[in-house]
Write a protein that holds these residues in place. Structure first.
Motif, PDB file in Angstrom:
ATOM      1  N   ILE A   1      32.830  23.157  41.484  1.00 19.51           N
ATOM      2  CA  ILE A   1      32.043  24.308  41.936  1.00 19.51           C
ATOM      3  C   ILE A   1      30.812  23.853  42.711  1.00 19.51           C
ATOM      4  O   ILE A   1      30.115  22.920  42.292  1.00 19.51           O
TER       5      ILE A   1
ATOM      6  N   SER B   1      31.382  24.721  50.080  1.00 20.73           N
ATOM      7  CA  SER B   1      32.756  24.910  49.606  1.00 20.73           C
ATOM      8  C   SER B   1      33.719  24.200  50.565  1.00 20.73           C
ATOM      9  O   SER B   1      33.341  23.788  51.661  1.00 20.73           O
TER      10      SER B   1
ATOM     11  N   GLU C   1      33.120  28.349  45.541  1.00 17.38           N
ATOM     12  CA  GLU C   1      31.835  29.012  45.334  1.00 17.38           C
ATOM     13  C   GLU C   1      32.036  30.097  44.292  1.00 17.38           C
ATOM     14  O   GLU C   1      33.057  30.790  44.294  1.00 17.38           O
ATOM     15  N   VAL C   2      31.071  30.241  43.418  1.00 15.71           N
ATOM     16  CA  VAL C   2      31.147  31.234  42.365  1.00 15.71           C
ATOM     17  C   VAL C   2      29.953  32.175  42.522  1.00 15.71           C
ATOM     18  O   VAL C   2      28.827  31.733  42.650  1.00 15.71           O
ATOM     19  N   GLN C   3      30.244  33.451  42.536  1.00 14.76           N
ATOM     20  CA  GLN C   3      29.179  34.463  42.609  1.00 14.76           C
ATOM     21  C   GLN C   3      29.075  35.138  41.242  1.00 14.76           C
ATOM     22  O   GLN C   3      30.085  35.357  40.575  1.00 14.76           O
TER      23      GLN C   3
END
Length: 143
Positions: free
Chosen positions: A11, A87, A136-138
């Motif tokens: 990540i 990313s 990518e983590v939101q």
């Protein structure tokens, strides 16, 4: 971690731990002999490099520390870690290919049957590659 489609991933912005099997992080010795003529080669690991696949690399002086949940979810590696800043979206298959290399100091000694011989080889490397996604983590946090 794994993505829902089963691909391995790390990540963006998280600590990625880098390590190799500690059982390989020791001198490797090999000896051959025919009659009174013999040679012994010793290869000793001296460092490890990590090329992230994103034009950034780093060097570690040892084999790194294997990640264990007891360190905590967001903990940095104590000796060999990396943080991706972008990313892998847009790369082939939306993945990056990273490469690890262990550097080896190699020397040899031996006997010609009538005298001693020996010397050093140029620094050698063993390499391995892995392909994975950098995701990518939101997140939304509500009080």
């Amino acid at each position: 971690m794994q993505l829902p489609d089963g691909r391995d991933a790390t990540i963006v912005g998280e600590n990625t731990w880098i390590w190799t099997d500690r059982s390989v992080w020791k001198p490797a010795v090999e000896r051959v002999q025919v009659g009174t003529v013999w040679a012994e080669v010793t290869a000793t690991p001296t460092g490890m490099t990590f090329n992230s696949g994103s034009d950034r690399s780093m060097t570690c002086s040892g084999p790194g520390t294997p990640y264990d949940r007891s360190y905590g979810l967001h903990a940095a590696s104590p000796d060999c870690g990396f943080v991706y800043t972008r990313s892998s979206v847009g790369l082939p298959n939306d993945q990056t290919t990273a490469e690890w290399a262990i550097q080896w100091s190699v020397s040899w000694i031996g006997s010609t049957g009538s005298g001693s011989v020996g010397g050093d080889f140029p620094l050698l490397q063993s390499r391995a590659r892995s392909t994975f996604a950098v995701a990518e983590v939101q997140a939304l946090r509500a009080n």
